[in-house]
Structures are given as structure tokens and as C-alpha cells.
Design an enzyme around this catalytic site. Structure first.
Site, PDB file in Angstrom:
ATOM      1  CB  SER A  27      -3.253  -6.345  56.007  1.00 30.74           C
ATOM      2  OG  SER A  27      -3.603  -5.523  54.906  1.00 30.74           O
ATOM      3  CG  ASN A 113       2.756  -4.734  44.945  1.00 32.82           C
ATOM      4  OD1 ASN A 113       1.928  -5.043  45.798  1.00 32.82           O
ATOM      5  ND2 ASN A 113       3.086  -5.555  43.952  1.00 32.82           N
ATOM      6  CG  HIS A 159      34.193 -11.107  85.854  1.00 26.98           C
ATOM      7  ND1 HIS A 159      34.289 -12.081  84.874  1.00 26.98           N
ATOM      8  CD2 HIS A 159      35.235 -10.259  85.634  1.00 26.98           C
ATOM      9  CE1 HIS A 159      35.347 -11.840  84.110  1.00 26.98           C
ATOM     10  NE2 HIS A 159      35.936 -10.738  84.546  1.00 26.98           N
ATOM     11  CB  SER A 286       4.001  -8.792  97.156  1.00 29.63           C
ATOM     12  OG  SER A 286       3.450 -10.037  97.540  1.00 29.63           O
ATOM     13  CE  LYS A 292       9.589  -8.756  97.135  1.00 30.37           C
ATOM     14  NZ  LYS A 292       9.130  -9.921  96.386  1.00 30.37           N
ATOM     15  CG  ASN A 294       7.998  -6.942  93.800  1.00 37.00           C
ATOM     16  OD1 ASN A 294       8.888  -7.190  94.597  1.00 37.00           O
ATOM     17  ND2 ASN A 294       6.809  -7.510  93.847  1.00 37.00           N
ATOM     18  CD  GLU A 299      11.033  -7.692  88.144  1.00 37.60           C
ATOM     19  OE1 GLU A 299      11.481  -8.721  88.655  1.00 37.60           O
ATOM     20  OE2 GLU A 299       9.981  -7.151  88.516  1.00 37.60           O
ATOM     21  CE1 TYR A 326       3.517  -7.107  48.873  1.00 39.88           C
ATOM     22  CE2 TYR A 326       2.147  -8.660  47.659  1.00 39.88           C
ATOM     23  CZ  TYR A 326       2.393  -7.915  48.800  1.00 39.88           C
ATOM     24  OH  TYR A 326       1.521  -7.973  49.855  1.00 39.88           O
ATOM     25  CD  GLN A 331      -1.714  -8.544  54.072  1.00 33.67           C
ATOM     26  OE1 GLN A 331      -2.078  -8.132  52.991  1.00 33.67           O
ATOM     27  NE2 GLN A 331      -2.448  -9.373  54.805  1.00 33.67           N
TER      28      GLN A 331
HETATM   29  N1  ARG Z   1      -1.704  -5.128  52.092  1.00 33.59           N
HETATM   30  C1  ARG Z   1      -0.675  -5.463  51.189  1.00 33.59           C
HETATM   31  C2  ARG Z   1       0.653  -5.615  51.896  1.00 33.59           C
HETATM   32  O1  ARG Z   1       0.827  -5.002  52.884  1.00 33.59           O
HETATM   33  C3  ARG Z   1      -0.530  -4.404  50.149  1.00 33.59           C
HETATM   34  C4  ARG Z   1       0.075  -4.917  48.917  1.00 33.59           C
HETATM   35  C5  ARG Z   1      -0.856  -5.896  48.275  1.00 33.59           C
HETATM   36  N2  ARG Z   1      -0.386  -6.270  47.030  1.00 33.59           N
HETATM   37  C6  ARG Z   1      -0.826  -7.350  46.415  1.00 33.59           C
HETATM   38  N3  ARG Z   1      -0.315  -7.613  45.267  1.00 33.59           N
HETATM   39  N4  ARG Z   1      -1.692  -8.170  46.936  1.00 33.59           N
HETATM   40  O2  ARG Z   1       1.545  -6.339  51.497  1.00 33.59           O
END
Ligand code: ARG
Length: 469
Positions: A27, A113, A159, A286, A292, A294, A299, A326, A331
Site C-alpha cells: 500500500s 492497526n 422543470h 474545438s 466554439k 466549450n 463539465e 481488522y 487497506q
Molecule cells: N497498510 C495497512 C492498512 O492500511 C496497515 C494495517 C496493516 N495491518 C495488518 N494487520 N496487516 O490497512
């Protein structure tokens, strides 16, 4: 590195994680942006461990000096994130431990965690403040625009059909109400984020002596009196993702608002309406049609609102039905939340800059609002004041419209002879209701589009936003 142990949890494993697994489960590619929060958390945690006699003062100081150097290196872009260490927490711990062996004690009495839950609460507080500031900036632009164009009237629509006259100021101040609600929504999310989960451990705290209040105070998780605010249940603290949902929802609601503004501006800038001229700097041309111009910025705002809703959906689906506590699914909570925060901040800035450069085309507005049909409802009120029951008055005014269509004469120019025969309540003065200025003066109560209440609202907004004059 066949026999090398996996850095974080290799002790009980006989095989290294597969390359594919590293790629799949990392991550750090998206949570590295939390590095500065993680360093702050590390400082507070190690200071607390020292207070509790778990780290010596020398160990704490060595760790703090290492964290300072690491912060500098991150600022200089000198830290390479490595997917072998999965996430931002383990990357920082590894880099730090290489320099400062004492850092091997840093992860005492905590888990990733409670660490990620804390980092994210710090992120939410900052992101809500940043978005709040952008909303305040946008409100300033809207109020200035309303004030500048306070004399200009346009048809109001239901409307998408012409309904009744309003002022441009009243129309824009409707947007101000929406964004003010957003401001409150983000402030509420920031307030909910203001409680410290550290000390929750993986899910069940720790047997080691900890001072949770101290850590909370160090990290600014405090109430107005400076008293620590702590999460109250370790299992909830590390598995709760309500803030993620609330934040992403606040972004999505804000997206609905800026998308509706964008849609109005797209319509209003079309040749068919012609009420506004959007700034060139936020429009595109355009590749084929030279004439044009735009409204791409508007948008894109409309399109991005859909993306913000998608992020909410992704988060809800991810959390729903997860067993406590958890689970690694969680993640996946970060990409949608970061995307929502980044895009909302960006969109608000684009909208503010676009509206700041938007010119109202007074002549086109005047022409559209001169349509006398916009005041046929006022004819009903005229008859009501002459004691005609509302439903009958409504029918009579409807007959006037039909007559005007049949005779091909604007409704306010129907000859009195033909009007008189419809009902004796019509007197010669009946056409006075088509005087726009008079009509706007009559809409006088709070919240109405009349000259007086709109003027009052502009002053109220200016006072609230601290705009001078
Ligand atoms: N990168 C993990 C997440 O965002 C951190 C927590 C990881 N905890 C674990 N027990 N693997 O969830």
C-alpha cells in the site's frame, strides 16, 4: 534474499512472500503520503514509551533525532519506498532502524492497526480544514458576484421552464446556502476525527503500561479545554471506518452541489440562454470548429461529482459485512478517500476561479426576464387580494394566458375590455402587476428574492465571511 527473514513478521515463516504477493499487497504506493503523520505519531509514541520507562531517555533522543533526519530526507525526496516493506509504517521503521538501531523498540505496544487509524484521523482533520478553507474562498466569490449583480433579474425556472422572476443575486446565494451546509458537514467530520486510537494495539490494547492521554495531547487530539480525547473501545477503534464513509459522503454531497452549479453555468453560457460569459481561462476550444468555446471546466465538475459518489459506494461495499475487527480488505479504504479529498479540493478551487471570472450578460437577462408570463402568478395574487378564491383566481389567470396565445398578444397587453368580462375583480390597474420593480419589492419576507431581503442576505453573508464594506 531466499533465507533472509521478511522484515516485519518473518519469524514464523519458512518461505518469502511471492513477488506477485508483494506487488498485490503493498500500500506504500498510496499511503506514503501519510509519512509526515506517521512520523508525528512515532514521535509521540516514543516520547510516551520513555515516560513509562520502556525506553531510556537516550533511546528516545536517538529515535527523535533519527525521525527528524528522516523527515528532512522525505522533504528532499531522498527516501525510496520499497514494496517489500508493504506500507508506509514499515518502510519508515526499516529506514529508521538502519540508521538508528534503537528504533527496533519503536513498535512496542502498538500495531499498524492503531497506527493507521491514528494517521488517518490526522489526515481527516487536515483535509477537512483544507476543504473548509476552499469552501470559504468559494463562498466569498459567490457573495461578491451576488453583490456585483444585485440589480440584474433573470427568470427562475422549475422543470427548466420559465417560472417567476428572481435576481441573479438570489440565484447565486442559493449556491452559498449549499456550500455553507458543506462547510458545516466537513467541520462535523473533523470533530468526529478528533479522538486518539493509539493504545488500542492490534485490537486488544497492551499489557504494557501506556499513557494514552499523553499521546493524544501530543498529537492534538484534545477538546476545547486541551483535555485528551480518546477512542473508548479498542476493537471499534481499529476497525471503525465511519469517518471514511462520512468524509467521502461529505465530498459526494459537495460534489452534488458543485455539479448543479456547473450545470446551471453550462446552460446559462449557451447561446440559448446567454446569461453569462465564462472566463476563457476555464474554457476550451474545438479542434475542428473555430467558433466554439466549450465550458469544459464546468463539465468536468459535473463528471467528477459522479466519481465522488463512486468512491462512497466503494467504501460502503468494502466495510459492509466485515467481521470485527481488522481485515485486510480495509487497506482498500485509502485510495477512494484520498481521491475524494484531492478531487473535492481541486474542484472547489476550479469553481471559485471560474465564477470569479464569470461575467453576467445583463442585456440578455433583461430580455428574458421581460417575459410578462413570469408575473401571471402575481395576477392570481392580485385577484386574491380582491377576495376571489385562490382556485378561481388561478383559473382566471390561466384564461388570460390562453387568450393571449389565441390573440397572439402579450398577456400584459390584452385590452381591458376583454379582461374585464372574465371577472369583475379586474380593474384598470390590473396591469400594474407586470411592473417588475414593483413585483420584486413585494417579495419582501425573509428568504424571498425581493430587493430588500436579498440585500439583507448579502450583508449577512458579508458579515459572516468577514468581507469588508
Ligand atoms: N497498510 C495497512 C492498512 O492500511 C496497515 C494495517 C496493516 N495491518 C495488518 N494487520 N496487516 O490497512
Amino acid at each position: 534474499m531466499a533465507n533472509e527473514q521478511q522484515a516485519t513478521w518473518g519469524g514464523r515463516f519458512s518461505e518469502e512472500p511471492a513477488e506477485l504477493m508483494l506487488k498485490f499487497s503493498e500500500s506504500v504506493s498510496f499511503d506514503a503520503r501519510l509519512a509526515l503523520y506517521d512520523l508525528r505519531v512515532n514521535r509521540a509514541h516514543s516520547a510516551m514509551l520513555c515516560r513509562m520507562g520502556i525506553l531510556s531517555a537516550a533511546e528516545r533522543d536517538a529515535i527523535h533525532a533519527g525521525l527528524d533526519r528522516l523527515e528532512e530526507r522525505i522533504g528532499e525526496g531522498d527516501v525510496t519506498w520499497d514494496i517489500r516493506y508493504e506500507d508506509v509504517h514499515m518502510n519508515l521503521e526499516q529506514v529508521l532502524t538502519r540508521e538508528v538501531p534503537e528504533a527496533a523498540k519503536l513498535h512496542t505496544a502498538r500495531s499498524r492497526n492503531d497506527q493507521i487509524a491514528t494517521d488517518m484521523r490526522l489526515y481527516f482533520k487536515d483535509a477537512c480544514r483544507e476543504i473548509g478553507e476552499k469552501l470559504t474562498g468559494l463562498l466569498g466569490v459567490i457573495v461578491e458576484l451576488a453583490e456585483r449583480e444585485r440589480e440584474v433579474l433573470v427568470p427562475g425556472y422549475t422543470h427548466l421552464q420559465r417560472a417567476q422572476p428572481v435576481s441573479v443575486a438570489h440565484h447565486f446565494l442559493a449556491y452559498a446556502e449549499m456550500f455553507e451546509r458543506d462547510r458545516r458537514r466537513f467541520a462535523a467530520v473533523a470533530d468526529a476525527a478528533n479522538a486518539c486510537p493509539l493504545g488500542s494495539g492490534a485490537l486488544a490494547g497492551s499489557t504494557l503500561p501506556l499513557d494514552r492521554e499523553f499521546v493524544a495531547e501530543q498529537l492534538g487530539f484534545v477538546d476545547a479545554d486541551g483535555k485528551a480525547r480518546l477512542t473508548r473501545n479498542s476493537m471499534d477503534a481499529i476497525s471503525d471506518r465511519d469517518l471514511f464513509l462520512d468524509f467521502a459522503q461529505a465530498c459526494a454531497v459537495c460534489g452534488v452541489h458543485f455539479s448543479r452549479v456547473a450545470e446551471d453555468m453550462i446552460l446559462w453560457s449557451s447561446a440559448e440562454f446567454g446569461f453569462v460569459d465564462l472566463p476563457d481561462a476555464f474554457c476550451t476550444g474545438s479542434s475542428l470548429m473555430p467558433q466554439k468555446k466549450n465550458p469544459d471546466a464546468m463539465e468536468l465538475l459535473r463528471g467528477k461529482a459522479g466519481r465522488l459518489q463512486g468512491n462512497v459506494q466503494a467504501l460502503f461495499t468494502m466495510v459492509k459485512g466485515l467481521p470485527l475487527t481488522y481485515n485486510r480488505d480495509l487497506q482498500e479504504d485509502k485510495p477512494p478517500v484520498f481521491d475524494s479529498g484531492d478531487q473535492t479540493a481541486l474542484c472547489l478551487e476550479v469553481l471559485a476561479r471560474t465564477l470569479a471570472g464569470t461575467k453576467v450578460r445583463a442585456a440578455a437577462c433583461r430580455k428574458a426576464v421581460s417575459d410578462p408570463l413570469l408575473l401571471v402568478t402575481d395576477v392570481v395574487d392580485y385577484l386574491v387580494l380582491k377576495k376571489v378564491p385562490f382556485r378561481e383566481a388561478h383559473h382566471l389567470a390561466g384564461k388570460l394566458v390562453r387568450l393571449s396565445e389565441e390573440e397572439n398578444v402579450p398577456v400584459n397587453q390584452l385590452p381591458f375590455k376583454k379582461v374585464q368580462v372574465l371577472h369583475e375583480a379586474f380593474e384598470e390597474d390590473w396591469t400594474d402587476v407586470f411592473d417588475l420593480e414593483r413585483a420584486m419589492q413585494k417579495r419582501a419576507a425573509v428568504g424571498m428574492p425581493g430587493t430588500k431581503p436579498v440585500g439583507d442576505e448579502i450583508e449577512r453573508w458579508k458579515a459572516r465571511l468577514g468581507i469588508a464594506g
